[in-house]
Motif scaffolding. Sequence first.
Motif, PDB file in Angstrom:
ATOM      1  N   GLY A 174      63.579  70.593  24.090  1.00 22.72           N
ATOM      2  CA  GLY A 174      64.225  71.144  25.268  1.00 22.72           C
ATOM      3  C   GLY A 174      63.907  70.444  26.563  1.00 22.72           C
ATOM      4  O   GLY A 174      64.350  70.888  27.630  1.00 22.72           O
ATOM      5  N   LEU A 175      63.197  69.331  26.546  1.00 31.72           N
ATOM      6  CA  LEU A 175      62.863  68.589  27.774  1.00 31.72           C
ATOM      7  C   LEU A 175      63.915  67.494  27.993  1.00 31.72           C
ATOM      8  O   LEU A 175      64.032  66.560  27.197  1.00 31.72           O
ATOM      9  N   ASN A 176      64.643  67.621  29.074  1.00 32.78           N
ATOM     10  CA  ASN A 176      65.811  66.785  29.305  1.00 32.78           C
ATOM     11  C   ASN A 176      65.473  65.449  29.964  1.00 32.78           C
ATOM     12  O   ASN A 176      64.522  65.354  30.755  1.00 32.78           O
ATOM     13  N   SER A 177      66.326  64.457  29.685  1.00 36.24           N
ATOM     14  CA  SER A 177      66.300  63.155  30.359  1.00 36.24           C
ATOM     15  C   SER A 177      67.726  62.850  30.805  1.00 36.24           C
ATOM     16  O   SER A 177      68.674  63.030  30.030  1.00 36.24           O
ATOM     17  N   TYR A 178      67.887  62.350  32.031  1.00 34.05           N
ATOM     18  CA  TYR A 178      69.231  62.253  32.583  1.00 34.05           C
ATOM     19  C   TYR A 178      69.263  61.267  33.758  1.00 34.05           C
ATOM     20  O   TYR A 178      68.255  60.673  34.124  1.00 34.05           O
ATOM     21  N   ASP A 179      70.440  61.146  34.365  1.00 36.93           N
ATOM     22  CA  ASP A 179      70.683  60.274  35.524  1.00 36.93           C
ATOM     23  C   ASP A 179      70.248  58.826  35.290  1.00 36.93           C
ATOM     24  O   ASP A 179      69.463  58.257  36.058  1.00 36.93           O
ATOM     25  N   PRO A 180      70.757  58.165  34.249  1.00 29.61           N
ATOM     26  CA  PRO A 180      70.360  56.770  34.010  1.00 29.61           C
ATOM     27  C   PRO A 180      71.032  55.798  34.972  1.00 29.61           C
ATOM     28  O   PRO A 180      72.147  56.022  35.424  1.00 29.61           O
ATOM     29  N   GLU A 181      70.343  54.710  35.263  1.00 33.98           N
ATOM     30  CA  GLU A 181      70.871  53.630  36.093  1.00 33.98           C
ATOM     31  C   GLU A 181      70.369  52.318  35.503  1.00 33.98           C
ATOM     32  O   GLU A 181      69.156  52.131  35.350  1.00 33.98           O
ATOM     33  N   ILE A 182      71.297  51.405  35.163  1.00 37.73           N
ATOM     34  CA  ILE A 182      70.918  50.133  34.560  1.00 37.73           C
ATOM     35  C   ILE A 182      71.059  49.024  35.594  1.00 37.73           C
ATOM     36  O   ILE A 182      71.973  49.036  36.428  1.00 37.73           O
ATOM     37  N   CYS A 183      70.141  48.070  35.584  1.00 36.79           N
ATOM     38  CA  CYS A 183      70.231  46.955  36.525  1.00 36.79           C
ATOM     39  C   CYS A 183      71.102  45.852  35.933  1.00 36.79           C
ATOM     40  O   CYS A 183      71.509  45.907  34.769  1.00 36.79           O
ATOM     41  N   SER A 184      71.404  44.838  36.725  1.00 35.28           N
ATOM     42  CA  SER A 184      72.459  43.882  36.381  1.00 35.28           C
ATOM     43  C   SER A 184      72.181  43.084  35.117  1.00 35.28           C
ATOM     44  O   SER A 184      73.107  42.714  34.399  1.00 35.28           O
TER      45      SER A 184
END
Length: 869
Positions: free
Chosen positions: A117-127
């Motif tokens: 139940g521990l969430n991971s979210y809002d990903p951002e990948i670099c170039s």
Amino acid sequence: MKKSFGYLVVAGLVGSLGAGAVGSAPASAATLATATRLVLDTGGGDPNGGVGEAGVGDAGGVSTTLTSGGVRWTVFESLSSDLVAGDTNGAVDVFVTNGTAVTRLSVAANGTEGGSGLNSYDPEICSTGRKVAYVTENEFDIADANGAPDVYVIDRDADADGIFDEFASANAVTVSVVSISYDTDLEENVVASNGAYSPRFSSDCTKVAFVTDEYFNVDDMNFAPDVYVNTLGSVATPAVWVSAFASGGAEGGGYLPALNTDGTKVTFVTDAVDVVSSSGTVGGLVISEVGASSVTDVAYASVKPNGTPSTSALIDTEYAPAISADGNCIAFKANSGFDLLAGNSGPAEGVYLWDNRGASPVVSLVSKITTGQAATSATAPRISADCRFIAYESNDDFISANDSNNRLDVYLYDTVLRTTQLISSNAAGNAADANSSLADLDYNATTGQGVVLVASGASNIRGASGGSADIDLFMVPFTASSSSFSALAPTRVFDTRQNIGGVGTAKIGDGRGNGTPLEFTVLNKGGLPASASTIGAVSLNVTVVDGEAPNEGGFVTVYPCGTRPDASNLNFRFGQTVPNAVITPVSAQGKVCFYVYGKAHLLADVNGYFTSGLGFNSVSPARLLDTRQNIGGVGTAKIGDGRGNGTPLEFTVTGNGGVPASGVGAVSLNVTVVDGEAPDEGGFVTVYPCGTRPDASNLNFRFGQTVPNAVITPVSQAGKVCFYVYGKAHLIADVNGYFGSSGFNSLTPARQFDTRQNIGGVGTAKFGDGRGNGTPLEFTVTGRNNVPASGVGAVSLNVTVVDGEAPNEGGFVTVYPCGTRPDASSLNFVFGQTVPNAVIAPVSGQGKVCFYVYGKAHLIVDVNGYFNQ
């Protein structure tokens, strides 16, 4: 909707007629390809949960990049448990895909999944695709023991072997908390006790911005969220407090950051009144320049047209602004942007662009249609690295003629061509059958290729079938339009006879050459963009009326202010009325100057502009050659032998007058015949890329005439242009710009039709009835003389009136794409005249152009190129 090529003509009506309003037809900002559904389950079927929008976080659920090696990596959040084997935590996770394989990233460095139940979210990948930032409620790093969500970075190639082999071997990846700061007193890194969120990467993979309530800076005592930036790999360096208050302030605070390529410019939202100034009174959208340890400059991006901070704009607090690679463009949503536009005409909700590429920042509305009508709802902007494209979401159906679904849809706006296009459509191009949200936008300006990522529950997005899950992730590829020319309804921007444009009623010039030039701002005039950085050059028709010339003749030079070039655009004699096409760059302030040697009234009509970076490259007007004075090393003899057997003047244009030595497809010239000696049937000049001379003309002249005309001509492979004279004359050639390999498709000049000889099947009768009630000549220009049968937006023509019969007030010709005839003209003539002029004419949907004659005349039309639709 896209503003189509308007009724562009390069010579305006000298009389009292004005330019009428002209409608615009739908067209495309880009060419869309078939979409791809990016993510399936381990068995190739429908995932058991939504993909790309899990409903948690605030920094966006999807991020994509195309690496220099040609691989597209996309990270996304999902609650699905069947995307990878062994997913049993019952939580939102972060995944990455190359379009084929899916890997879960929100795990410990050894691949162990997070807690139940521990969430991971809002990903951002670099170039490069190597590093991904995200938020997790897990504590994967031994330094993280705060029991709160934190910002992490996973290095997918920690062993630096150039292979993203996550978790395939020991030490292949590192998973580190980055929402930390080095405490110089404790001499150790401290994790935010209250956690952190809203991660944003600099695309060069060096810096991460985040928001935290932690007071990492001793002066940060506002007990509110603040934006901080950490440099990766800089272990013993405090995080930079970006949303710092100004000197003497007390509040500060900020959230929803976005970084440019190297992280030196950070934009964010604040409701504090003292971020920009200690005596400030408003919050809003802020742009800060960030050094190694502190903010070096800060300013508002939510500004009024006069540059002062907006006092009514409420900036979106749910979706981050988006910033371009150089930090000079920011797309943002305002929940109330009333005073961001002139006349306080901003909508209650809209997506805006802050553009700082010119002399000063300009804010414009993105979420609108070509008529200017603003969308009533628009949000979630994303911007391309070069500031050309902005994508956003809207519930409004009127933005596109294909949208009637009464649902949330995704749109793509082209800031160069100022066109908007529905992206979340089905295979037939109609709106999708479910809500669609914007996931991400990526565009490569070098190749002209891009993608829009759409999260949608629709059954079909651009030919890709959806599944049974609530939300699927679709990738819609597009190819940007390469058309460099935006046509506008012809509009008179000034007239010194009537003080139109606020220029007064006095003639310009002092009779000789010491008068002050007329300096005129063209921005926002006649449909031109508000930013000078968008305009490569403007297309004008400039007319001298009632010229007073000295014995040697008068002339007009049109240039982007600053130092006046030694070139001319119009040449005139005493009492003459002379129009000519002018393509001129604008100054950094959006101004154009008009210098008169002699004295004359001036009229200027704008009919289009060439967009920056799309093929046309303007240069300050420069004289390439003048046979009267041996300028350009061409000697001082007239060209031609009096009949038609003389040798053409062969001249190398590349490497001269600001034109590069290579990579040039065509040049834009102003060519002038001086003291022409013509046989009884008249003389003419043909400008062509050497080699075989075409049966076409660019200027026609009678004995003793001085005649200018605009010419767009291809250059030979050796960079040369040839000037052939039938008759005999001095020649002057000035250059004002050039085309590379795109934007303009140059052709060897060819005759489309000639009413004197029935060339083109148009008969041998003059056109017009002597007054203005005759039937226009309707002619299909596509599919002949190497003009394609389809995909043509406008053609570059040279139109010549021969043996004109004009009423007392004068005659004129209007060239337009059939349909409703505009209130403008392309050529003006008096009785007995032979007059040429350059015309860039849009074509109808059937590939036709109409030629209307007020008066009566034979017409000759030659084509020398075309612009893509």
